[in-house]
Design an enzyme around this catalytic site. Structure first.
Site, short mmCIF file in Angstrom:
data_model
loop_
_atom_site.label_atom_id
_atom_site.label_comp_id
_atom_site.label_asym_id
_atom_site.label_seq_id
_atom_site.Cartn_x
_atom_site.Cartn_y
_atom_site.Cartn_z
N ILE A 20 0.83 -1.23 0.00
CA ILE A 20 0.00 0.00 0.00
C ILE A 20 0.85 1.27 0.00
CG2 ILE A 20 -0.25 0.18 2.54
CD1 ILE A 20 -3.27 0.89 1.95
N THR A 21 2.10 1.15 0.46
CA THR A 21 2.97 2.34 0.49
C THR A 21 3.68 2.58 -0.83
OG1 THR A 21 4.74 0.98 1.39
CG2 THR A 21 3.40 2.20 2.99
N GLN A 23 3.95 2.88 -5.23
CA GLN A 23 3.28 3.72 -6.23
C GLN A 23 1.84 3.26 -6.49
OE1 GLN A 23 4.55 5.05 -10.58
NE2 GLN A 23 3.74 2.96 -10.64
N ASP A 24 1.69 1.99 -6.88
CA ASP A 24 0.36 1.50 -7.25
C ASP A 24 -0.56 1.44 -6.03
OD1 ASP A 24 1.61 1.20 -9.64
OD2 ASP A 24 1.22 -0.95 -9.87
N ASP A 74 4.49 -8.37 6.80
CA ASP A 74 5.54 -8.53 5.79
C ASP A 74 5.24 -9.82 5.02
OD1 ASP A 74 8.83 -7.49 5.77
OD2 ASP A 74 8.21 -9.25 4.60
N TYR A 111 16.20 -13.06 -1.56
CA TYR A 111 15.16 -12.24 -0.93
C TYR A 111 14.02 -11.96 -1.91
CZ TYR A 111 12.69 -8.32 1.10
OH TYR A 111 11.70 -7.51 1.56
N THR A 143 3.40 -9.32 -14.29
CA THR A 143 4.20 -8.32 -14.98
C THR A 143 4.59 -8.71 -16.39
OG1 THR A 143 6.43 -7.35 -14.99
CG2 THR A 143 6.16 -9.35 -13.70
N GLU A 145 7.41 -8.39 -17.41
CA GLU A 145 8.75 -8.98 -17.31
C GLU A 145 8.68 -10.50 -17.51
OE1 GLU A 145 12.21 -8.01 -16.47
OE2 GLU A 145 11.38 -6.29 -17.50
N TYR A 167 13.83 -11.44 -10.58
CA TYR A 167 12.50 -10.84 -10.38
C TYR A 167 11.48 -11.54 -11.30
CZ TYR A 167 8.74 -7.38 -11.01
OH TYR A 167 7.52 -6.76 -11.11
N LYS A 171 8.30 -13.89 -10.25
CA LYS A 171 6.93 -13.53 -10.64
C LYS A 171 6.28 -14.65 -11.47
CE LYS A 171 6.13 -9.22 -9.07
NZ LYS A 171 4.89 -8.73 -8.44
N ARG A 202 6.46 7.49 -8.87
CA ARG A 202 7.34 6.39 -9.22
C ARG A 202 8.63 6.47 -8.40
NH1 ARG A 202 7.77 1.21 -11.01
NH2 ARG A 202 8.14 1.06 -13.25
#
Ligand code: NAP
Ligand code: GDD
Length: 358
Positions: A20-21, A23-24, A74, A111, A143, A145, A167, A171, A202
């Site tokens: 929530i913190t 950009q999206d 988390d 991570y 994504t 990606e 990444y 995903k 961003r």
């Protein structure tokens, strides 16, 4: 803003937003609150306040804040996820949390997989344990990606995946975890396969914001030069406000499905830089090739942009351009921003911020 167990007053639908913190997260939260939702957010403990994006879009005195409640947690901590899900008991869950930087994922692959891959599985386990599998609608931030070394252009929902980074690989696990939970447990779970989307919020180490911030600072005499990596990379850039609307629409369809959101246009990093600098009154001329290439101020002959191989990636995604025909047709998704309007808004915002700060 309510933190943790202080519940906001009851309203219509309830959403839980991880990330929530980010950009999206900030754009989505504003939109859901405007629509009357009660919004719960998962927030990480941080040594400095990390709600600046939410604060920017939802001012502290806004009545919308009464329906916003934050829970510490988390994606690497299963118990915290279960507590947040049980406390919020959401109708809709938007999993936006991720280590979202592709270059950084090569530095912290383990991570990145913990958060971006296993984190999704933990969240589904929390949903099932809380007895919400039948009621919840689950959005996963997938994504472009995933397409990586692209098999075709433009890319759509049927294009094969070939991720090119830790990444992207993480995903991919998440993507299939969503499908598996849809098929195995009948959970209403969808993948939004989103192409790059940007905004004045961003993160400053993604290419668009790095460029608009530097253009503003150079124009104001606060920075000498901008150093970049691969200028030839091409991306399909849209505006985050349009893309979070698409996320929401995906959860309103009768049956769960996966959708591409994209603008359908691609531009190079070089073009993005040229337009951003032009908007602050600096016309760029390019000279040289490869790591010797320079962006030069046409008026003064000063070097404003140079290339530094430290920003290259071990494996690059050269070109992304999406085909969002399915989302447009089935969801009625209609983005409002075009490429130039996006760059314009980002540059204006950075000029304003930088003019008002030391
Ligand atoms: P972002 O600005 O980097 O935000 C990421 C969010 O995830 C932040 O709120 C961050 O919290 C949170 N987070 C990171 N690690 C976490 C963890 N271990 N546990 C809980 N929260 C954690 O990313 P974004 O651009 O908004 O993107 C949102 C999602 O969409 C991400 O999953 C991203 O991978 C995906 N995506 C983005 C794009 C794009 O172009 N923006 C395109 C396709 C997909 P902190 O604030 O505490 O760091
Ligand atoms: N960040 C960055 N910094 N990228 C650079 C630089 C630089 O100095 N110079 C060139 N680039 C190139 C990268 O090599 C890449 O090809 C392109 O600019 C875009 O980089 P980013 O803005 O970092 O975004 P990304 O495309 O790698 O990833 C973003 O979009 C994905 C969707 O396609 C992130 O938001 C991901 O989370 C998201 O999934």
């Amino acid at each position: 803003m309510n933190i943790s167990k202080q519940k906001p007053p009851k309203s219509g639908r309830r959403a839980l937003v991880t990330g929530i913190t980010g950009q999206d997260g900030a754009y989505l939260t504003r939109r859901l609150l405007e629509l009357g939702y009660e919004v719960h957010g998962l927030i990480r403990r941080c040594s400095v306040p990390n709600t600046s994006r939410l604060d920017r879009l939802i001012p502290p005195d806004s009545p919308l804040r009464e329906r916003l409640c934050l829970h510490f947690g988390d994606l690497t901590d299963s118990a915290s996820l279960l507590r947040a899900v049980e406390s919020a008991r959401p109708d809709e869950l938007y999993n936006l949390a991720a280590q979202s930087h592709v270059r950084v994922s090569f530095d912290v692959p383990d991570y990145t997989a913990e958060v971006d891959a296993l984190g999704v599985l933990r969240l589904f386990e929390a949903v099932r344990t809380a007895g919400l599998a039948e009621k919840i609608r689950f959005y996963q931030a997938s994504t472009s990606e995933l397409f990586g070394k692209v098999a075709e252009t433009p890319q759509n929902e049927k294009t094969p995946f070939h991720p090119r980074s830790p990444y992207g690989v993480a995903k991919l696990f998440a993507f299939w975890t969503v499908l598996n939970h849809r098929e195995a447990y009948g959970i209403y779970a969808v993948n939004g396969i989103l192409f790059n989307h940007e905004s004045p919020l961003r993160g400053e180490n993604f290419i668009t914001r790095k460029i608009t911030l530097a253009a503003a600072r150079i124009a104001l005499g606060k920075q000498d030069r901008l150093t970049l990596g691969n200028l030839d990379a091409r991306r399909d850039w849209g505006h985050a406000a349009d893309y979070v609307e698409g996320m929401r629409l995906m959860l309103t369809a009768e049956t769960p499905d996966d959708y591409v959101l994209a603008s359908g246009e691609d531009h190079s990093v070089r073009q993005f830089a040229e337009i951003a600098f032009e908007k602050v009154g600096l016309a760029i001329r390019w000279e040289g090739k490869g790591i010797e290439e320079k962006g030069i101020d046409q008026k003064t002959g000063r070097v404003l942009i140079s290339v530094d191989p430290q920003f290259f990636r071990p494996a690059e995604v050269d070109l992304l351009r999406g085909d969002a025909a399915k989302a447009r047709k089935k969801l009625g998704w209609t983005p409002r921003y075009d490429f130039r309007a996006l760059v314009d808004e980002m540059v204006r915002a950075d000029l304003k911020n930088e003019s008002n700060s030391p």
